[in-house]
Design a protein around this motif. Structure first.
Motif, mmCIF file in Angstrom:
data_model
loop_
_atom_site.group_PDB
_atom_site.id
_atom_site.type_symbol
_atom_site.label_atom_id
_atom_site.label_comp_id
_atom_site.label_asym_id
_atom_site.label_seq_id
_atom_site.Cartn_x
_atom_site.Cartn_y
_atom_site.Cartn_z
ATOM 1 N N LYS A 16 0.819 47.008 1.496
ATOM 2 C CA LYS A 16 0.616 45.601 1.131
ATOM 3 C C LYS A 16 -0.853 45.264 0.886
ATOM 4 O O LYS A 16 -1.156 44.249 0.264
ATOM 5 N N SER A 17 -1.771 46.086 1.372
ATOM 6 C CA SER A 17 -3.198 45.779 1.247
ATOM 7 C C SER A 17 -3.677 45.836 -0.197
ATOM 8 O O SER A 17 -4.662 45.183 -0.551
ATOM 9 N N GLY A 18 -3.014 46.640 -1.005
ATOM 10 C CA GLY A 18 -3.431 46.752 -2.401
ATOM 11 C C GLY A 18 -4.568 47.731 -2.611
ATOM 12 O O GLY A 18 -4.954 48.004 -3.743
ATOM 13 N N LEU A 40 2.140 51.968 7.690
ATOM 14 C CA LEU A 40 2.442 52.291 6.294
ATOM 15 C C LEU A 40 2.706 51.025 5.484
ATOM 16 O O LEU A 40 2.187 50.863 4.378
ATOM 17 N N ASP A 41 3.467 50.121 6.044
ATOM 18 C CA ASP A 41 3.772 48.861 5.364
ATOM 19 C C ASP A 41 2.498 48.049 5.139
ATOM 20 O O ASP A 41 2.282 47.493 4.061
ATOM 21 N N ASN A 78 -7.217 53.508 0.422
ATOM 22 C CA ASN A 78 -6.894 53.356 1.840
ATOM 23 C C ASN A 78 -5.433 53.726 2.096
ATOM 24 O O ASN A 78 -5.116 54.385 3.085
ATOM 25 N N ALA A 79 -4.547 53.319 1.213
ATOM 26 C CA ALA A 79 -3.121 53.628 1.365
ATOM 27 C C ALA A 79 -2.900 55.138 1.363
ATOM 28 O O ALA A 79 -2.113 55.660 2.160
ATOM 29 N N VAL A 80 -3.608 55.850 0.491
ATOM 30 C CA VAL A 80 -3.477 57.311 0.437
ATOM 31 C C VAL A 80 -3.963 57.929 1.741
ATOM 32 O O VAL A 80 -3.307 58.819 2.297
ATOM 33 N N ARG A 81 -5.092 57.447 2.265
ATOM 34 C CA ARG A 81 -5.616 57.966 3.542
ATOM 35 C C ARG A 81 -4.628 57.706 4.680
ATOM 36 O O ARG A 81 -4.379 58.569 5.517
#
Length: 111
Positions: A73-75, A68-69, A79-82
């Motif tokens: 941080k990837s921006g 998750l972290d 992808n963060a939602v997935r």
């Protein structure tokens, strides 16, 4: 002078269907094979099995936190939602399996 002492070792076992379910859950989250898990355990063995399972669950939760972290941080919002959706599903599965394993392997008595 020695005296004779008789001791009784209490063992724990589950009915067939509960054992299969417990074994499936245990092997899903720990690096153990089905043939290694036995259905007749002393209190000490049962304690060790529960301890190993709960350590493995904690490890998976820690890995989820790291994932998750990293996604945050990837921006990359998509992808963060997935990642968040996948982690929510995995967390629900962990919670369900944790509760079931805990109830199946709960016991009374000293080790």
């Amino acid at each position: 002078m020695f005296t004779q002492k008789t001791t009784t070792i209490r063992t724990y076992h589950l009915n067939r269907s509960d054992f299969k379910e417990m074994r499936d859950i245990y092997c899903k989250w720990t690096p153990n094979s089905h043939d290694r898990v036995k259905n007749e355990l002393t209190a000490a063995q049962l304690f060790e099995m529960r301890s190993e399972f709960f350590k493995a669950i904690t490890h998976h939760i820690n890995l989820n936190s790291i994932a998750l972290d990293t996604a945050h941080k990837s921006g990359d919002a998509e992808n963060a939602v997935r990642v968040i959706q996948a982690l929510l599903e995995k967390t629900e599965e962990l919670e369900k399996d944790f509760g079931k394993f805990d109830s199946l392997t709960d016991y009374d008595g000293a080790i």
